[in-house]
Design an enzyme around this catalytic site. Structure first.
Site, PDB file in Angstrom:
ATOM      1  N   GLY A 123      -5.631  21.719  77.612  1.00  0.00           N
ATOM      2  CA  GLY A 123      -6.919  21.285  77.071  1.00  0.00           C
ATOM      3  C   GLY A 123      -8.040  22.287  77.244  1.00  0.00           C
ATOM      4  O   GLY A 123      -9.193  21.910  77.366  1.00  0.00           O
ATOM      5  N   LEU A 126      -6.706  26.825  74.302  1.00  0.00           N
ATOM      6  CA  LEU A 126      -5.723  27.893  74.067  1.00  0.00           C
ATOM      7  C   LEU A 126      -4.443  27.319  73.456  1.00  0.00           C
ATOM      8  O   LEU A 126      -3.365  27.897  73.563  1.00  0.00           O
ATOM      9  CB  LEU A 126      -5.416  28.627  75.382  1.00  0.00           C
ATOM     10  CG  LEU A 126      -6.623  29.261  76.076  1.00  0.00           C
ATOM     11  CD1 LEU A 126      -6.212  29.921  77.395  1.00  0.00           C
ATOM     12  CD2 LEU A 126      -7.307  30.292  75.171  1.00  0.00           C
ATOM     13  N   SER A 128      -2.518  24.571  74.100  1.00  0.00           N
ATOM     14  CA  SER A 128      -1.387  24.078  74.884  1.00  0.00           C
ATOM     15  C   SER A 128      -0.618  23.026  74.093  1.00  0.00           C
ATOM     16  O   SER A 128       0.613  22.965  74.157  1.00  0.00           O
ATOM     17  CB  SER A 128      -1.861  23.514  76.223  1.00  0.00           C
ATOM     18  OG  SER A 128      -2.901  22.592  76.031  1.00  0.00           O
ATOM     19  N   SER A 129      -1.311  22.211  73.303  1.00  0.00           N
ATOM     20  CA  SER A 129      -0.593  21.154  72.558  1.00  0.00           C
ATOM     21  C   SER A 129       0.275  21.738  71.449  1.00  0.00           C
ATOM     22  O   SER A 129       1.440  21.368  71.315  1.00  0.00           O
ATOM     23  CB  SER A 129      -1.527  20.099  71.956  1.00  0.00           C
ATOM     24  OG  SER A 129      -2.851  20.359  72.195  1.00  0.00           O
ATOM     25  N   ASP A 173      -3.677  26.485  64.873  1.00  0.00           N
ATOM     26  CA  ASP A 173      -3.002  26.628  66.169  1.00  0.00           C
ATOM     27  C   ASP A 173      -1.485  26.682  66.010  1.00  0.00           C
ATOM     28  O   ASP A 173      -0.814  27.562  66.555  1.00  0.00           O
ATOM     29  CB  ASP A 173      -3.380  25.466  67.097  1.00  0.00           C
ATOM     30  CG  ASP A 173      -4.874  25.362  67.297  1.00  0.00           C
ATOM     31  OD1 ASP A 173      -5.585  26.313  66.914  1.00  0.00           O
ATOM     32  OD2 ASP A 173      -5.340  24.333  67.819  1.00  0.00           O
TER      33      ASP A 173
HETATM   34  C1  GLA Z   1      -8.933  23.341  67.391  1.00  0.00           C
HETATM   35  C2  GLA Z   1      -8.077  22.869  66.232  1.00  0.00           C
HETATM   36  C3  GLA Z   1      -7.892  23.974  65.193  1.00  0.00           C
HETATM   37  C4  GLA Z   1      -9.251  24.562  64.784  1.00  0.00           C
HETATM   38  C5  GLA Z   1     -10.084  24.914  66.013  1.00  0.00           C
HETATM   39  C6  GLA Z   1     -11.483  25.346  65.648  1.00  0.00           C
HETATM   40  O1  GLA Z   1      -8.267  24.369  68.092  1.00  0.00           O
HETATM   41  O2  GLA Z   1      -6.813  22.462  66.699  1.00  0.00           O
HETATM   42  O3  GLA Z   1      -7.203  23.471  64.079  1.00  0.00           O
HETATM   43  O4  GLA Z   1      -9.936  23.695  63.936  1.00  0.00           O
HETATM   44  O5  GLA Z   1     -10.183  23.823  66.911  1.00  0.00           O
HETATM   45  O6  GLA Z   1     -11.474  26.548  64.969  1.00  0.00           O
END
Ligand code: GLA
Length: 386
Positions: A123, A126, A128-129, A173
């Protein structure tokens, strides 16, 4: 954590059994620039880290899935079902959501024993999920011969997070942890999913990630609120021209926003998205010319925009950025990820990194009372079997 130790822990948890477990890894990611643009069909520029999630996994005869993690004391077990349903406040929703996606594709599964270990902070922005989701996806794909490619698994992992876990994230991500390439950042168009791996040659500079260690608060609800404001902007701008998303507008069109949107807050949200896309395009261009200094300036500008126009920073992130900027050898520093807490990413001259860590740590603690963590990551490859 040594791989050998990980296997021993696996046997401690599940017993030696007949089969040796297989080992998979998925990185976390840090976004260098292009924040809150992905769900607006815009550009992002993240890279995968050498930190991430390890998964040891083996098939078993019983119709059960046993989950264990070395990160906290929360082992779990469930009957093999089709479909699985979301469990209240449990970390296993991340892998279960992904497993469910495989079931939807008619992958025939057996019982499993799975041990997770992550060295990215949870959380903290970076991913992690996404890292847990993608390591699960590549493992299931490999073990059960599902034959899916990385992009399909990226999309499945995003769906798992959106629909099963209930966090309405964009695709950045999962894409970054899936497509990471050593020493390269990923220049991704989130509308078309076209991407390019751009060499990240920092010539005498280092990437430093600083964790605010601020307790996670309202991030998810604020995140959804921002998404809603962007959708509102698109709706109001239909009177200007037909639009699918804010990223179809260019920086030159920013002055138009005020003519069609009455609410100044919504104007600022849209302005951030459009200007951030412009910054990503320039950042990629200057990086290709080895102009790290301009790249750093664009990171700084991105932070201002996230603070003033998108309002997703907060005292802790702003303190790290403002105090960090005063220090020698710092050419760019900004929040990374969703914001409100989590981490900053900075580019700092190699010779000055030790002083940066020491001085920033002191200044941050003095102002906020919190103790930050620092990471000097390498840029690594995407999710894979080890
Ligand atoms: C989180 C979300 C991403 C993106 C960023 C902001 O990491 O999981 O999809 O929207 O915030 O850039």
């Amino acid at each position: 954590m040594e791989i050998r130790n990980l296997t021993e822990k696996f046997y401690d948890k599940f017993g030696k059994g007949q089969e040796k477990p297989a080992l998979f890894f998925s990185p976390g990611r840090v976004n260098l620039i292009g924040e809150h643009t992905d769900y607006n069909g815009g550009y992002v520029f993240p890279c995968a880290l050498n930190y991430g999630t390890y998964l040891l996994i083996r098939k078993i005869k019983e119709n059960k899935i046993r989950f264990s993690t070395l990160n906290f004391n929360e082992d779990d077990e469930t009957e093999l079902k089709n479909p699985f349903t979301r469990q209240e406040n449990k970390w296993i929703n991340y892998p279960l959501g992904v497993i469910n996606e495989f079931l939807k594709k008619d992958t025939k599964l057996s019982g499993l024993e799975m041990l997770y270990y992550g060295d990215v902070p949870n959380g903290a922005g970076l991913s992690s999920s996404a890292s847990i989701e993608m390591v699960t996806a590549v493992a299931i794909n490999d073990l059960f011969g599902a034959g899916l490619n990385i992009l399909e698994m990226v999309k499945m992992s995003q769906r798992a997070e959106n629909q099963f876990v209930g966090m309405n994230c964009g695709i950045m991500d999962q894409f970054a942890v899936g497509h990471g390439k050593k020493d390269h950042a990923i220049f991704l168009n989130c509308d078309t999913l076209e991407f390019e791996n751009v060499p990240l040659i920092l010539n005498g500079y280092s990437l430093i990630i600083t964790n605010t260690n601020k307790r996670r608060g309202l991030t998810d609800s604020k995140y959804n609120e921002r998404r809603g404001e962007c959708e509102k902007a698109v709706e109001l701008l239909q009177k200007y021209k037909p639009l699918r998303n804010l990223s179809q507008l260019s920086v030159e069109e920013i002055p138009v926003l005020e003519k069609f949107i009455k609410d100044p807050v919504v104007v600022r949200r849209a302005k951030h998205v459009i200007s951030e896309n412009g910054r990503v395009l320039e950042a990629v261009k200057v990086l290709k010319k080895n102009d790290i200094v301009r790249f750093g300036e664009l990171m700084n500008l991105s932070h201002y925009s996230l603070k003033d126009d998108y309002e997703v920073t907060g005292k802790e992130l702003d303190t790290l950025v403002y105090e960090g900027r005063k220090l020698r050898g710092v050419i760019g520093t900004r929040m990374t990820g969703a914001g409100f807490g989590g981490c900053t990413v900075s580019i700092v001259k190699k010779d000055d990194t030790a002083a940066f860590i020491d001085q920033l740590s002191k200044a941050y603690t003095k102002i906020t009372g919190l103790v930050p963590d620092f990471y000097m990551p390498e840029v690594g490859n995407g999710a894979r079997r080890l």
